[in-house]
Design a protein around this motif. Sequence first.
Motif, mmCIF file in Angstrom:
data_model
loop_
_atom_site.group_PDB
_atom_site.id
_atom_site.type_symbol
_atom_site.label_atom_id
_atom_site.label_comp_id
_atom_site.label_asym_id
_atom_site.label_seq_id
_atom_site.Cartn_x
_atom_site.Cartn_y
_atom_site.Cartn_z
ATOM 1 N N ALA A 296 0.825 -1.212 0.000
ATOM 2 C CA ALA A 296 0.000 0.000 0.000
ATOM 3 C C ALA A 296 0.856 1.258 0.000
ATOM 4 O O ALA A 296 0.497 2.266 -0.615
ATOM 5 N N MET A 297 1.998 1.201 0.662
ATOM 6 C CA MET A 297 2.871 2.369 0.711
ATOM 7 C C MET A 297 3.426 2.707 -0.672
ATOM 8 O O MET A 297 3.745 3.868 -0.959
ATOM 9 N N MET A 298 3.562 1.699 -1.533
ATOM 10 C CA MET A 298 4.076 1.946 -2.882
ATOM 11 C C MET A 298 2.994 2.434 -3.827
ATOM 12 O O MET A 298 3.289 2.798 -4.975
ATOM 13 N N ASN A 299 1.751 2.455 -3.360
ATOM 14 C CA ASN A 299 0.641 2.926 -4.182
ATOM 15 C C ASN A 299 0.433 4.414 -3.920
ATOM 16 O O ASN A 299 0.182 4.833 -2.786
ATOM 17 N N ALA A 300 0.513 5.207 -4.948
ATOM 18 C CA ALA A 300 0.380 6.658 -4.792
ATOM 19 C C ALA A 300 -1.007 7.067 -4.337
ATOM 20 O O ALA A 300 -1.204 8.175 -3.804
ATOM 21 N N GLN A 301 -2.021 6.208 -4.540
ATOM 22 C CA GLN A 301 -3.387 6.548 -4.159
ATOM 23 C C GLN A 301 -3.664 6.288 -2.670
ATOM 24 O O GLN A 301 -4.713 6.676 -2.175
ATOM 25 N N THR A 302 -2.751 5.644 -2.006
ATOM 26 C CA THR A 302 -2.948 5.343 -0.587
ATOM 27 C C THR A 302 -2.822 6.611 0.245
ATOM 28 O O THR A 302 -1.858 7.383 0.091
ATOM 29 N N LEU A 303 -3.788 6.816 1.156
ATOM 30 C CA LEU A 303 -3.720 7.958 2.062
ATOM 31 C C LEU A 303 -2.710 7.670 3.166
ATOM 32 O O LEU A 303 -2.841 6.696 3.894
ATOM 33 N N LYS A 304 -1.715 8.535 3.251
ATOM 34 C CA LYS A 304 -0.657 8.364 4.243
ATOM 35 C C LYS A 304 -0.763 9.473 5.270
ATOM 36 O O LYS A 304 -1.011 10.629 4.940
ATOM 37 N N MET A 305 -0.517 9.111 6.546
ATOM 38 C CA MET A 305 -0.651 10.092 7.615
ATOM 39 C C MET A 305 0.499 11.079 7.581
ATOM 40 O O MET A 305 1.670 10.670 7.587
ATOM 41 N N PRO A 306 0.239 12.377 7.566
ATOM 42 C CA PRO A 306 1.316 13.376 7.648
ATOM 43 C C PRO A 306 1.817 13.482 9.089
ATOM 44 O O PRO A 306 1.053 13.799 10.004
ATOM 45 N N THR A 316 -6.264 16.458 4.721
ATOM 46 C CA THR A 316 -7.633 16.297 5.194
ATOM 47 C C THR A 316 -7.657 15.668 6.573
ATOM 48 O O THR A 316 -6.669 15.090 7.046
ATOM 49 N N PHE A 317 -8.826 15.764 7.212
ATOM 50 C CA PHE A 317 -8.992 15.146 8.519
ATOM 51 C C PHE A 317 -8.829 13.631 8.422
ATOM 52 O O PHE A 317 -8.268 13.002 9.320
ATOM 53 N N GLN A 318 -9.311 13.048 7.339
ATOM 54 C CA GLN A 318 -9.174 11.604 7.159
ATOM 55 C C GLN A 318 -7.720 11.201 7.099
ATOM 56 O O GLN A 318 -7.320 10.190 7.696
ATOM 57 N N MET A 319 -6.894 11.981 6.398
ATOM 58 C CA MET A 319 -5.465 11.660 6.316
ATOM 59 C C MET A 319 -4.801 11.800 7.678
ATOM 60 O O MET A 319 -3.983 10.972 8.064
ATOM 61 N N ARG A 320 -5.157 12.856 8.421
ATOM 62 C CA ARG A 320 -4.520 13.080 9.721
ATOM 63 C C ARG A 320 -4.962 12.047 10.754
ATOM 64 O O ARG A 320 -4.249 11.788 11.719
ATOM 65 N N CYS A 321 -6.117 11.446 10.558
ATOM 66 C CA CYS A 321 -6.652 10.505 11.552
ATOM 67 C C CYS A 321 -6.458 9.053 11.135
ATOM 68 O O CYS A 321 -6.032 8.222 11.949
ATOM 69 N N GLU A 322 -6.764 8.745 9.876
ATOM 70 C CA GLU A 322 -6.762 7.351 9.433
ATOM 71 C C GLU A 322 -5.681 7.060 8.404
ATOM 72 O O GLU A 322 -5.655 5.963 7.849
ATOM 73 N N GLY A 323 -4.807 8.016 8.135
ATOM 74 C CA GLY A 323 -3.752 7.779 7.154
ATOM 75 C C GLY A 323 -2.795 6.690 7.597
ATOM 76 O O GLY A 323 -2.576 6.446 8.794
ATOM 77 N N LEU A 324 -2.222 6.026 6.616
ATOM 78 C CA LEU A 324 -1.325 4.901 6.889
ATOM 79 C C LEU A 324 0.047 5.396 7.347
ATOM 80 O O LEU A 324 0.628 6.302 6.732
ATOM 81 N N ILE A 325 0.527 4.819 8.423
ATOM 82 C CA ILE A 325 1.887 5.087 8.900
ATOM 83 C C ILE A 325 2.820 3.985 8.448
ATOM 84 O O ILE A 325 3.932 4.248 7.982
ATOM 85 N N GLY A 326 2.393 2.737 8.580
ATOM 86 C CA GLY A 326 3.210 1.616 8.136
ATOM 87 C C GLY A 326 4.065 1.027 9.238
ATOM 88 O O GLY A 326 5.293 1.045 9.184
#
Length: 933
Positions: A296-306, A316-326
């Motif tokens: 998923a980390m190699m997929n550019a469409q994956t939402l990653k947590m900043p 977005t709030f979704q990225m800050r809350c549910e984004g992938l850290i790995g």
Amino acid sequence: MTRWTTLRDRLGSKVTRVLGGLPGKADDNTVRESFAELYRMEQAAGVTLWHPVQLQVEDKSPALDPMLGLSISVQSEDQEKRLLTAWHLRRWLVSMMSTAGHSQDTAINLVDIATRLQVEGLAGQTAFYLVQNKYDNNDNNRPSQSDYDSGELGHRNKLARLLCALAPGARAYSLQNWTPFGFKAGGLTGMDLVPEETMGLTSMLLLDRNATVHDLDALMVDLKLALSDPDVVIIIPGRSTTNTLTSMGQGSQMVEEGHRSYLKGLMGFLGGTASEAVGTGWGNLLGVFYGRVQRAMMNAQTLKMPLTSRMQRGSTFQMRCEGLIGFTPHAVGISEDTWAVSQAAHNAIALGHRVKFLVSKAIWHKIRETWSHAEWLASFPRWSGGYLQMMHDPLMQRINDFGPASVFAKEVRSNSGRFFLSAPFALLNILLMPLAILLDLTPFVQILIVLWNFGFIMNQILTVHGLNTYLESSGFQRVTAVLAAACAALLSFTMESLRPVAPAVVLGGFLMGGFMVGLSRWLYTRLRDMLLFGPQLVFHALGQIVRQTLEFTVSGASPEDAQGVNMAFRSTAGPREDRPLDTYSSFINLRTMIWGFGLLSLIMNLVALTYLDMLNVLLLLPSLLFSVSTLAGPFLLKPKVGKPIGVWSVFPKVLGWASTLCFYTTVSMLLDGGTKEKLVGLGLLILVFGVLLARCLRYSRYRAEVERLCEKLARMLPRAPGMSVWTMLRNCGGDLKKLQSVLLKDGFTAEQLVPAMEFANNKIEPKLSGPSHTPLGQSRIISELSRSFVLSLFTLLWFFVVPLPGLFVFTAGDYRVSFALWKIMSVVVGGVAVVVVGSWLGRLVQWFEANGTNSLQRKMAATFQELQELIGEGIEPAEVSRLYAALTDAQIYFDQRSYGYTRRTLQTIQQGLRKFRDSAERNPDSLPKPSLT
């Protein structure tokens, strides 16, 4: 043999009468010879016996490929049965009394799991990691410097080959990594040494030394659920200890099985499958999302947590809350298991899963704290401090407190964490209560009995969970339930006041009679458990006050603790009497707990109570017993010496309490007399407590005395050594031979060292070995008498300090109710008598269940013999593993007096044996012949 005799002669294990065959046949010579024979055969074959399939009877086709080097050649079937008896006995002994890292039971259990995975068709999806973590801080102990085909690593390689042979398609890896100190989370990264497996892992079953699961049917249910449902983050194991023949072992059972009961109630009744995100270590069945995360980390469409302020701009709030850290499967923290669950849950949510936390169907076993309170110094501070460390970690705050989980799930996790977070405040409240009374900050009048009852129950919450443990494990007794219901019905019929509530009385009698064994057992241990669990609060509080590192400290038990624990030494001089020159590693130790908290709390409460009355003592008794628990509990609840005396122990116990009552009565009468009588009474009081204090503090000058002897030894040398003899002796670990070698390297000749070494052998050696000499020959009667006397001495001390009124007056609104002292005492004595008689009746019921005509003991012996007879008659290796593992479970439950579990497990074994016999009778030619060549 030491473990065998200790379990039989000192702890009163009943299983020792079953394992050697029929009851009474397992004499010491037979057991010793069977162990010696098994050792000789294993030495000759160069392999450990892990499964009966390894035994190769002459003139029979081999079950294993000879090239694997895993077979043990035996001459006859009789020898095979003798070896299997010794093998099974050793397995049980290691489960009950593991010392020095012995864990043959875990290796055998791994083989059992492998055979069952083959039957279930899961072998091809399984990889076994046998990870050995070395953390000696030496330059000659690196993995690259170890010989991989000999020693422990050589046996691990053979175990790996056996796992692959019994479960074709499975892969097994023997791994070794090195860390400079004990670092459990770092040790788990040994799995990353096999990169070809890493990306395909979906679930990880974590074991530890001596961790076993013998209910293979239930384990397969858990495994299939974890593999079939991608939303499962963790299946939390139901855990239990093995050896509950000591007070500390029974406390560990309450902690482990009580937590299982708590989780069953929480997830099954309140929280559901998305509530408690906790990991408990061994037995965890944890979801692994590493491969899915990397893809998923190699997929550019994956939402990653900043994770930085710059990256958060415009997110977005979704990225800050549910984004992938790995996160990786291996978390780095003191409580790495709980960290790993939180991180795995965050991975799952980021990947779009609806997370589930489940409780296992299987019960896992591992010997936990068994012998003394010293063993609590490792786990309890780590659990408490680990939760606080997780709360302070910024990244864990992002995924826990501010993470995507619902507020209800967060609240459940926080409520569990508050058990640890409240420890410093609870301890501070108990310690400051006497000062508050003295300073009139809490006059302690007009007690609300409702709030007092609530506080009293919460004070015992750990053992309330343990109540469900006893009820479930003891089982429901139908005969006693019917008898109790009949008595309740008769009582309702004869007493007119009970007739309106007769159905409730009958139902209550039915339930109490059915659960009489577990309930009476729990009630009988209330006072003991108040003494047992008091130090836990201190260790939990210190675990949060003292900053802890990532070092993983193993249990504080010594290999010799089963023979005796010198609590006087451990509470004043050092952590272990077998290593007398070791110092306390931190502020968290028994000396701090006993003398820093226990003695101080006792003195402050005694001073405060001089201004109060008897009613205050009765209401404050649970808190007052905390002082007794922290001061005297470790001394009173260490392993008992001598042989068990069974029901006769009631006589020295009663004599101990009667002696204390006579002592306080005599002192009170003397203090109420003239000047001479007062002096005699005061002197008698000081004498008794002075003797107790002197016995407990007899090692307080131990290090100073050893250092003084070292100075005398140094003066015997012709010149001063390069460093002090005391420092040399400490660096040598108290080994006088090593000390002599160090002095020789310092330039002294052997002739010059003769007088000094004679002095060392005559004076220093007895001093060093003195703390380890335990009174093994002491009578159990004397032990029970002395413990009861000391316990009653501190328990009745509060009633000695305050005056005894003739009348108690209780106020409730406009009403006043008075009770005479004799009436209150009769209620108390009557309640104690009911509990004692109930305990005797419960033991009587269990005695009939264990030793009656159709007893569990006879069933277990017969089942063991029948299983031995079926070996070699075509029974499949997986079925052999299942039945032997279940038999081990039954033996553990039998010694725990968990007869409900024992009955259920024996029924499972007998069903398996009956199924095999029926198949053999219907078509004997179709029986499968075990062959894994």
